[in-house]
Scaffold this active site. Structure first.
Site, PDB file in Angstrom:
ATOM      1  N   HIS A  43       0.501   0.649   0.016  1.00 20.54           N
ATOM      2  CA  HIS A  43       1.923   0.603   0.373  1.00 20.54           C
ATOM      3  C   HIS A  43       2.043   1.018   1.843  1.00 20.54           C
ATOM      4  O   HIS A  43       2.275   2.190   2.157  1.00 20.54           O
ATOM      5  CB  HIS A  43       2.719   1.556  -0.518  1.00 20.54           C
ATOM      6  CG  HIS A  43       4.188   1.345  -0.426  1.00 20.54           C
ATOM      7  ND1 HIS A  43       5.046   1.701  -1.443  1.00 20.54           N
ATOM      8  CD2 HIS A  43       4.968   0.844   0.560  1.00 20.54           C
ATOM      9  CE1 HIS A  43       6.295   1.413  -1.080  1.00 20.54           C
ATOM     10  NE2 HIS A  43       6.263   0.893   0.127  1.00 20.54           N
ATOM     11  N   GLU A  75       2.396  -3.487  -1.371  1.00 19.44           N
ATOM     12  CA  GLU A  75       3.774  -3.141  -1.705  1.00 19.44           C
ATOM     13  C   GLU A  75       4.542  -2.850  -0.429  1.00 19.44           C
ATOM     14  O   GLU A  75       3.985  -2.265   0.517  1.00 19.44           O
ATOM     15  CB  GLU A  75       3.801  -1.878  -2.576  1.00 19.44           C
ATOM     16  CG  GLU A  75       3.098  -2.031  -3.895  1.00 19.44           C
ATOM     17  CD  GLU A  75       3.255  -0.807  -4.745  1.00 19.44           C
ATOM     18  OE1 GLU A  75       3.260   0.315  -4.225  1.00 19.44           O
ATOM     19  OE2 GLU A  75       3.375  -0.985  -5.975  1.00 19.44           O
ATOM     20  N   HIS A 197       4.428   3.939 -11.163  1.00 16.78           N
ATOM     21  CA  HIS A 197       5.015   5.156 -10.563  1.00 16.78           C
ATOM     22  C   HIS A 197       4.931   6.346 -11.516  1.00 16.78           C
ATOM     23  O   HIS A 197       5.496   6.330 -12.601  1.00 16.78           O
ATOM     24  CB  HIS A 197       6.442   4.995 -10.062  1.00 16.78           C
ATOM     25  CG  HIS A 197       6.744   5.994  -8.979  1.00 16.78           C
ATOM     26  ND1 HIS A 197       6.516   5.741  -7.635  1.00 16.78           N
ATOM     27  CD2 HIS A 197       7.190   7.261  -9.037  1.00 16.78           C
ATOM     28  CE1 HIS A 197       6.828   6.828  -6.929  1.00 16.78           C
ATOM     29  NE2 HIS A 197       7.238   7.762  -7.748  1.00 16.78           N
TER      30      HIS A 197
END
Ligand SMILES: CC(=O)[C@@H](O)[C@H](O)COP(=O)(O)O
Ligand SMILES: NCC(=O)COP(=O)(O)O
Length: 250
Positions: A43, A75, A197
């Site tokens: 990310h 991401e 997550h």
């Protein structure tokens, strides 16, 4: 059985806390693959608090010869900066998140109101011609799924942070039910179903039982914390086994 995509953000966060380049996030790519990971997630946030632009190139290079069996998943918020990274690296999967640049961590998914719908449509158009699976990060809310399909994305990633928090209090049933309904709606629309997550070895089993068609979970924070105790390859193997629905001994 769900694939494990290991998120290396927190390895990069530790590396950024000194100027020695140690630990090298790219060195964990072969270790993750050897231990059973079927993907690597990064990310690259705008502030480069952990994964830097240079890490994306280095990790893509470290995955040479492993892709596409072992997928690279990038991401990010679908702005021009992130789309440039996607065009340069051409990951197997892109996961768009609605994060503000200064968000503490990803804490919600797309609702796909008019503004977000325009943002995502423009990002999809900008990636036209690039062969990658485009997934939208959404809350565990079945009502959002038809909008994901209508926009033309290829899948959803169900945000599981609220589920993980509720699990600690034993109050996760409603969120698990909502996630399962969102996953069923996605399946009915022909969308890939991912999740991620704050997933850990305790809260994964109910999730994989509730969503048998879960394609992938991307996991970083809790896996990295467990690796401090179990070793990195041991933690990757344990998380991959949990996603296969295998029960832990002991
Ligand atoms: C989108 C998501 O839930 C996570 O992949 C995210 O990458 C976590 O971000 P941090 O590692 O910056 O907390
Ligand atoms: N998309 C979720 C991810 O990549 C890792 O999230 P976390 O396990 O670090 O919370």
């Amino acid at each position: 059985m769900a694939r494990l995509s290991v998120n290396l953000n927190k390895i990069a966060l530790l590396r950024n806390s000194r100027k020695t380049g140690v630990p090298d996030p790219a060195a964990f790519v072969p270790l993750a693959a050897r231990a059973g990971a079927q993907g690597i997630t990064l990310h690259p946030r705008p502030d480069e608090r952990h994964v830097r632009r240079t890490d994306v190139d280095a990790i893509a290079a470290a995955m040479e010869g492993m892709r596409p069996a072992c997928e690279l998943n990038l991401e990010g918020y679908p702005d021009a900066r992130f789309l440039e990274i996607v065009r340069a690296v051409r990951p197997e999967q892109v996961t768009f998140v609605p994060d503000a640049p200064d968000v503490f961590t990803s804490d919600k998914g797309f609702e796909l109101d008019a503004a977000q719908t325009t943002l995502v449509r423009e990002a999809l158009a900008a990636l036209e011609g690039i062969e990658t699976r485009i997934v939208l990060f959404i809350d565990p809310d079945p009502a959002v799924v038809p909008r994901v399909a209508e926009i033309g994305a290829h899948g959803i990633e169900i945000y599981t942070g609220s589920y993980a928090e509720a699990w600690k209090a034993g109050r996760h049933a409603p969120l698990l039910d909502a996630a399962a309904k969102a996953a069923l709606a996605a399946k009915a629309h022909g969308l890939v179903v991912n999740a991620g997550h704050d997933l850990n070895l305790d809260n994964i089993p109910p999730l994989v039982a509730a969503i048998p068609h879960l394609a992938e979970a991307s996991i970083g924070h809790e896996l990295t914390a467990d690796a401090l105790v179990m070793g990195f390859e041991g933690a990757v193997a344990a998380y991959a086994a949990a996603l296969r629905g295998e029960r832990r001994e002991g």
